[in-house]
Structures are given as structure tokens and as C-alpha cells.
Write an enzyme that holds these catalytic residues in place. Structure first.
Site, PDB file in Angstrom:
ATOM      1  N   GLU B  74      38.219  17.072 -57.251  1.00 61.14           N
ATOM      2  CA  GLU B  74      39.105  17.048 -56.083  1.00 61.14           C
ATOM      3  C   GLU B  74      39.735  18.408 -55.798  1.00 61.14           C
ATOM      4  O   GLU B  74      39.860  18.814 -54.643  1.00 61.14           O
ATOM      5  CB  GLU B  74      40.183  15.980 -56.258  1.00 61.14           C
ATOM      6  CG  GLU B  74      39.656  14.553 -56.191  1.00 61.14           C
ATOM      7  CD  GLU B  74      38.891  14.122 -57.439  1.00 61.14           C
ATOM      8  OE1 GLU B  74      39.004  14.806 -58.472  1.00 61.14           O
ATOM      9  OE2 GLU B  74      38.165  13.113 -57.377  1.00 61.14           O
ATOM     10  N   HIS B 143      44.088   2.505 -58.070  1.00 61.45           N
ATOM     11  CA  HIS B 143      43.421   2.316 -56.779  1.00 61.45           C
ATOM     12  C   HIS B 143      44.374   1.801 -55.702  1.00 61.45           C
ATOM     13  O   HIS B 143      43.922   1.346 -54.657  1.00 61.45           O
ATOM     14  CB  HIS B 143      42.243   1.334 -56.907  1.00 61.45           C
ATOM     15  CG  HIS B 143      41.081   1.887 -57.661  1.00 61.45           C
ATOM     16  ND1 HIS B 143      41.089   2.041 -59.016  1.00 61.45           N
ATOM     17  CD2 HIS B 143      39.876   2.341 -57.242  1.00 61.45           C
ATOM     18  CE1 HIS B 143      39.919   2.557 -59.410  1.00 61.45           C
ATOM     19  NE2 HIS B 143      39.177   2.748 -58.349  1.00 61.45           N
TER      20      HIS B 143
END
Ligand SMILES: Cc1ncc(C[n+]2csc(CCOP(=O)(O)OP(=O)(O)O)c2C)c(N)n1
Lengths: 386, 343
Positions: B74, B143
Site C-alpha cells: 500500500e 475488514h
């Protein structure tokens, strides 16, 4: 039942899993066993004497710049200065191998590379003086802002080089990082992205022995920093970072390779930080004088001077001339840095967003009112003769 | 949640049901078609079309160079996007899930948010970071985070979050067109929410930074955004039975914050509840309540209340319904707005 007794055991030969083969042959990516050298070897005969003289003049100037900037910290004209004394060959070569259209991504220690690339010596110091974060337009000079968070500029170099290639522009990015910075995640991510994308980037590690106080041995267990390249699938090169001709040659080859579309290279220059980390650091706490003395004998300016004088390309007068030019630069820098920078408080709100938010407009109005009140107060005092 | 059904040249087109996910994909496609400098990059955004299929078809239509499957890193993705933006591209980064954007925080805080400022305006970064956020889909650990407070606390970033299908399209188009970095938070549990929508002529959306009154009312204002908007709309309907006529304000943008719309509403109603699912302590609700108090103190009939997620790491999916503020908690808060003092 022992293993030998297993039925068919004698016939069993392990084979690799079906899909496995090495992705590439690692051998061509491995660095030379020793740092590459040019000065004092036969290879120097192939180097243009004009380049050697130019490198010399720039090295002398660079050393003087480092000394002057450090002096400015003592006079309170600079908040801090991380000197690159001892590393000038790396700084200068990094600046000189690039074409005008190429980009340099320096770290906080690489002021000298930016100045050697043509940046105004005062503009290069505003970050460290503390009046502006970046004293120049990066696009104009193709020099990214001097980067303080370690290694974070490396993925930027990859993205920029990648974008340039997508646009069909013949641009190379050279990104500089220290030995400590190679431990950061961004270093690894940048190398990996660059190799996968075949981005025209050169990663240039100045291994100057220390990350503030931490020696290389506590930073990595790799055979060398250049060896790290192999794992990403790019060549690693090792060079004597005090040999200006060698650094210029190795970086030049890496830049040319990138420009040919053959992808990134990792170059490790083995050098030494002659001064403390910055003027605020005490290097006696973590290193011994004998080590510094050994490196003094391998000083980049002296190596080059010896080569040039032995070959009759430079005499005492030439050396004196280079020093004089450096003195003039230093005097001009001193004079200009002695003037107080002009500070514009309202600029605090100018470049946060393209358009100020209503929150920022309110805060700007409040500061404006404070400043006006201060000024009224001052004028009142002046009138009252105070 | 209106349907714009008029094209630029004034033609009426037929609106059809569309999901928020489809509207987001359409916004990416239209932005890429219009502007060749728009590039999409992220994990699995190419062949797969993203784990939520938002980028479905983009690689096919525009090629791998415009919609790129990156290595799995990322910080590397966002860092590369910074360099691409420095060279004149408009990168749109997809983060796979809210909590997986955290490795990129260094790039976000130190560079994405600050580059315009650091360079005295010379180098703005028109990057859009799309982050599917929030819970309610039964996701396992990591999540379901609501990370908006971190982004809101970082000057230099815009923080935008749509709650309707129209806004998903319009706000994403606006975000990509913005010359500043935008954190575009996608309420993932609304990805499959539907509305009648005509992709030929999506609703024109105002520039990012404007809140909207989704439901006018007189008794109190519910201030919310993203995944909590449907909760508040439902609460407002249910409140009618108690005799409360609630106004619902959808912020749409957390930064910039539309003080004007919010304050005007609270001055009308005299009471306010801020509703969001991210943890309340140090969360957006505290900031919003403080801003309301500063601006509307003399109009307030009651303290500004907050209904938020608990101050806990996001819970396991089988417990998340206890954590997420639902209609009942909103109505409980409304009931605590000192109604007796009014009568
Ligand atoms: C991400 C990050 N962590 C810590 C620091 C603090 N810091 C500044 S310089 C430095 C040492 C860097 O050493 P090295 O990469 O070898 O470069 P050198 O200073 O030797 O040029 C540290 C730890 C920083 N700037 N950024």
C-alpha cells in the site's frame, strides 16, 4: 518401520514442484566483489580530463559549501545542517550524470547534489533555515523537495519515472538514500515496484557507515547493500564513493541503462560521514578517531587532486584557483544568509488546499485581526516615543 | 435520492435501478474516458475488477497502463501515485479494505497531504484514494474499520463520503477532478443499495464540501453521513409516531465541513444528534458537536448528543449488530433531547 523399509523408497527421487523454475539467472545481477574504482587505476586513462577537472572544481566548491553551511548553524542563521563532508564525490556525481529533463530525488543530506544541479544555494537551505519547507519550485529544477522521512521519496521517484515512460518521455529519475534508509519498508516497496514496472530509476545508496549512531552492521545482515538488488531482479553495483570518477561512471552507466528501457539499478557507494550526523550531534559517543583518520587518507578531494597533479592536469595554481572560486561562492552565500528572510504569516493558509475551506477562511481572518492589532499596538508605541 | 433524468442537451432519459457499486464504476469509467491523465491503480483492480468489482472492465477498455494491478504494497502504491501526480497524472488509488490502508499512512500524512504546502503551491497532488469503509457486511477482523477520524485530523486532505447512488457517481467525479488529494470513503455496506438512476445523465453534484438536507423537519436535526444515512432516514420515519418531525442532514464531505448548512438546520430545529458508526471518543461527532455549540449555542434547547459505535476495536461479525448504531439508539438519543423543557 524405518525409512529404508518403506516400499519403493529406493526408487523415490524428489523433483521440484511442477511450476518451478528460477525467474531469472541471478548471476548477472550480483555486484562486483569489490567497490569499483577508477582513480589510480588504468581505467582512468579513458576518462575525459575535462570531466575530471570539472569534478574537482565542484568537489572543492561542495566542501566549502558544507563548511559554510555548518558555520551558519553556529551563527544561528541555519537551524540545523546535515553535512555531506567526505561524501562530496557522491553528491556531485549524482548531479552531473543527469540531463536537464531528468529528476533528482534527494534526502535531507543531499543539499549539495541539488546545488550542483544548479539550484540557488540559498533556496536549497530554506528548509534548514526554517522559513519555508521547500524554497524552490521542484518542477522548474526537476528536483523533488529535500525529503526528511527516510526513504519515502523513493516510491515517488518510481511513480514519476513510470509516468514519464507512459507519456513517452525520455526521463530518468535518480533517487538518493542513506544506508539506514535501506531498512525502511518504502525502500523495499520502491525497488520492487521499479523492477516489476521496469521503471527508469536509479537508486543511489550512500553508505556512509552510520545512521545517526547506528553502524551498518546493526542495520543489515546482507553481504552488502548492493546485494539487495538481486532479490528484486535488478542489478546491484558497488562503487568506491570517494572516487568521483568511479561514481560518475557507475551512475552514468545506470542512468544510460534506465534510459535504454532496461529498468532500474541499485548503486551502493561506500563512503564515510566525516562530520557528525548534524551540527547538533556528538559523534564521539559512537565512533573512534582511528576510523576517521583512516578515511582521511581516502578523502575524495585528495584522491582526485593526486590523480590530476600526477598526470600534469592540475598544478598548485589550478588548485588555488578552485579554492578561490569556492571562497567567492561561500562569501556570497554568507552575505545572503545574513539577511533576515521575509516572513509572511498569512501564507500559512495559502497553500493547504487549492481553495480555502470555510474553516481556513475563518482562521485566516482571526490571524489577520491579531496581526492588525499587533501593528496598531506597535504604531501606538512608536507615536508615544516608546 | 432524486433521479436526474435530463441529459446535457435537455433530453429526458429513462432511469433504471442501479447499485452504488455500479455508479462508482461508471464514474471511474467516465473520468478515464474524458481525461487521459486519469489512471487507476491498486491490488486486483485489473483482471479481477477489484474485490468489490468497482473497477470491472476498466483494464479491458483502457489497457493495463491505465488500470494497473500493482504489487501488493500500500505504501508503494500510494508513493508511486505521488510520483505519477508529480509528473502530471491523476492517479485514483484503490485500497482494498479500510484497515489495509494503514501501511500507506506514512505516505498519506507526510507527502500526499502536505506536498502542495511544502512546495508553496508549486506541486499540488490530484490523487483520489478510494477506501471501502465501515461494517455491517459480516467481514472478519480488519475488514470493517471506520477510519474517517484519522483522515479528518490531517490538514491537506479532503474527506468525502457518499450515501446515495447519485452521490457515489457525482462525488467521485468531483473528487477525481479535484486538484487536491481526496480520501473517498465508500460505505461498503451500501455498495449493493439501489436507486433509480440514469447513467446517461447522472445528477449534477455541487463541488465537494456541500452538505444536503435529505429530509426536512422541525423538531430536531440528525447529522450523519455515509453508512448511517439510511439508519437516520428510517429513524426519522419511525419518529413521526412519537410526534417528532426530524430533519436529516447528509454531510457528504467531512473535510471541508459545511458549517453553514449544519448550523442553519440546527438553528431552525434547536436540537441536534450526530450519528456515525466510527468510535465516538475522539471521533467526528465530537468535532461536529463542538462546532454546532460554538455557532448555535443560543439556539439550542438541549446539548448536542452523539450516537456512535462503541470505543472498541471493531467487533467480530457475529457481534457487530450490537456495536453499530441502529434506529433504536438514534430514537433513544432523540428522546433524551430535553423535550419536557420545551413544553
Ligand atoms: C521514517 C524516519 N524515521 C526516523 C527518522 C530520524 N532520522 C533522521 S536521519 C536518521 C538516520 C538516517 O541514516 P542514513 O539513512 O544512513 O542516512 P545518513 O543520515 O547517514 O545520510 C534517522 C533515524 C527519519 N528522518 N525518518
Amino acid at each position: 518401520m524405518t525409512v529404508q523399509e518403506l516400499p519403493g523408497a529406493a526408487a523415490y527421487r524428489p523433483t521440484p514442484p511442477p511450476a518451478w523454475k528460477p525467474i531469472t539467472d541471478p548471476a548477472p545481477l550480483l555486484p562486483d566483489p569489490e567497490p569499483h574504482r577508477v582513480l589510480g587505476t588504468d581505467a582512468v586513462a579513458d576518462v575525459d580530463p575535462g570531466l575530471l577537472l570539472r569534478l574537482h572544481a565542484e568537489l572543492v566548491r561542495g566542501r566549502r559549501y558544507n563548511a559554510q553551511a555548518t558555520a551558519l548553524t553556529k551563527q544561528g542563521r541555519l537551524a540545523v545542517y546535515p553535512s555531506s563532508t567526505g561524501q562530496e564525490a557522491c553528491e556531485i556525481a549524482a548531479a552531473l550524470v543527469l540531463e536537464e529533463r531528468d529528476w533528482l530525488f534527494p534526502s535531507y543530506r543531499d543539499t549539495l547534489a541539488a546545488v550542483a544541479r544548479g539550484l540557488d544555494p540559498v533556496e536549497a537551505l530554506t528548509l534548514l533555515r526554517g522559513d519555508r519547507h521547500t524554497g524552490y519550485d521542484p518542477r522548474e529544477h526537476r528536483i523533488a523537495p529535500l525529503c526528511t522521512p527516510l526513504a519515502t521519496q523513493l516510491p515517488h521517484a518510481v511513480g514519476l519515472a513510470h509516468a514519464a515512460r507512459l507519456k513517452g518521455d525520455d526521463v530518468v529519475a535518480l533517487a538518493m538514500v542513506g544506508d539506514g534508509g535501506t531498512s525502511e519498508g518504502d525502500f523495499h516497496e520502491a525497488l520492487n515496484f521499479a523492477a516489476v514496472w521496469k521503471a527508469p530509476v536509479v537508486f543511489f545508496v550512500q553508505n556512509n557507515g552510520f545512521a545517526i549512531s547506528v553502524p551498518l552492521a546493526k542495520q543489515t545482515a546482507a553481504p552488502s547493500l548492493a546485494h539487495k538488488a538481486v532479490g528484486y531482479g535488478m542489478p546491484g553495483r558497488l562503487v568506491d564513493g570517494n572516487d568521483a570518477a568511479a561514481v560518475h561512471q557507475v551512475l552514468g552507466e545506470a542512468v544510460a541503462r534506465a534510459r535504454r528501457g532496461e529498468g532500474p539499478t541499485l548503486v551502493e557507494a561506500v563512503t564515510y560521514r566525516m562530520e557528525a550526523h548534524t551540527n547538533a550531534d556528538d559523534a564521539t559517543r559512537y565512533r573512534v578517531d582511528s576510523e576517521v583518520e583512516a578515511w582521511k587518507a581516502h578523502d575524495p578531494v585528495r584522491l582526485l587532486e593526486r590523480e590530476l597533479t600526477e598526470r600534469g592536469l592540475l598544478d598548485d595554481e589550478g588548485i588555488a584557483q578552485a579554492k578561490e572560486a569556492a571562497e567567492r561562492m561561500a562569501a556570497a552565500l554568507r552575505d545572503r544568509m545574513n539577511a533576515d528572510p521575509e516572513l509572511v504569516p498569512m501564507d500559512l493558509f495559502t497553500h493547504v488546499y487549492a481553495e480555502q475551506t470555510s474553516q481556513l477562511r475563518e482562521q485566516a481572518a482571526a490571524l489577520r485581526a491579531e496581526l492588525d492589532a499587533e501593528q496598531d499596538h506597535d504604531e501606538h508605541d512608536a507615536e508615544a516615543g516608546r | 435520492m432524486t433521479t436526474a433524468a435530463v441529459t446535457a442537451d435537455g433530453r429526458r432519459t429513462k432511469a433504471k435501478p442501479a447499485t452504488m457499486a455500479q455508479a462508482l464504476g461508471r464514474a471511474l469509467r467516465d473520468s478515464m474516458a474524458e481525461d487521459p491523465t486519469v489512471h487507476v491503480l491498486g491490488e486486483d483492480v485489473g483482471t479481477l475488477g477489484g474485490v468489490f468489482r468497482i473497477t470491472d472492465g476498466l483494464a479491458k477498455e483502457f489497457g493495463d497502463d491505465r488500470c494497473t494491478d500493482t504489487p501488493l504494497a500500500e505504501a508503494g502504491i500510494l508513493g508511486a501515485a505521488v510520483g505519477m501526480a508529480m509528473y502530471g497524472l491523476r492517479p485514483v488509488v484503490e485500497m482494498q479494505f479500510d484497515a489495509f490502508a494503514y501501511p500507506a499512512f506514512e505516505q498519506l500524512m507526510s507527502h500526499v497531504a502536505k506536498m502542495r504546502n511544502r512546495t508553496g503551491g508549486a506541486m499540488p497532488l490530484p490523487i483520489t484514494v478510494r477506501v471501502p469503509y465501515g461494517g455491517g457486511i459480516g467481514g472478519v477482523e480488519h475488514h470493517s474499520d471506520s477510519s474517517e477520524a484519522y483522515y479528518m485530523a490531517t490538514p491537506g486532505l479532503h474527506v468525502v463520503t457518499p450515501a446515495t447512488v447519485d452521490d457515489a457517481y457525482g462525488l467521485l467525479r468531483e473528487s477525481i477532478a479535484s486538484d487536491d488529494p481526496v480520501i473517498f470513503l465508500e460505505p461498503k455496506r451500501l455498495y449493493w443499495s439501489k436507486a433509480d438512476w440514469s447513467p446517461e445523465a447522472p445528477a449534477a453534484v455541487e463541488p465537494i464540501g456541500k452538505a444536503v438536507v435529505r429530509r426536512p423537519g422541525r423538531s430536531a436535526t440528525l447529522i450523519t453521513y455515509g453508512p448511517s444515512l439510511p439508519v437516520c432516514m428510517e429513524a426519522a420515519e419511525a419518529a413521526l409516531a412519537e410526534g417528532w418531525d426530524l430533519e436529516v442532514v447528509d454531510l457528504r464531505s467531512l473535510v471541508p465541513f459545511d458549517d453553514e448548512t449544519v448550523a442553519a438546520s440546527v438553528r431552525r430545529t434547536g436540537r441536534a444528534v450526530v450519528v456515525h458508526e466510527s468510535p465516538g471518543f475522539g471521533g467526528p461527532g465530537g468535532e461536529i458537536a463542538a462546532r454546532i455549540t460554538e455557532r448555535c449555542f443560543h439556539h439550542l434547547e438541549a446539548p448536542v448528543l452523539r450516537v456512535a459505535g462503541f470505543d472498541i476495536p471493531y467487533p467480530p461479525p457475529m457481534l457487530e449488530r450490537h456495536h453499530l448504531p441502529g434506529v433504536d439508539r438514534v430514537l433513544d438519543a432523540v428522546a433524551r433531547l430535553q423535550w419536557e423543557a420545551d413544553s
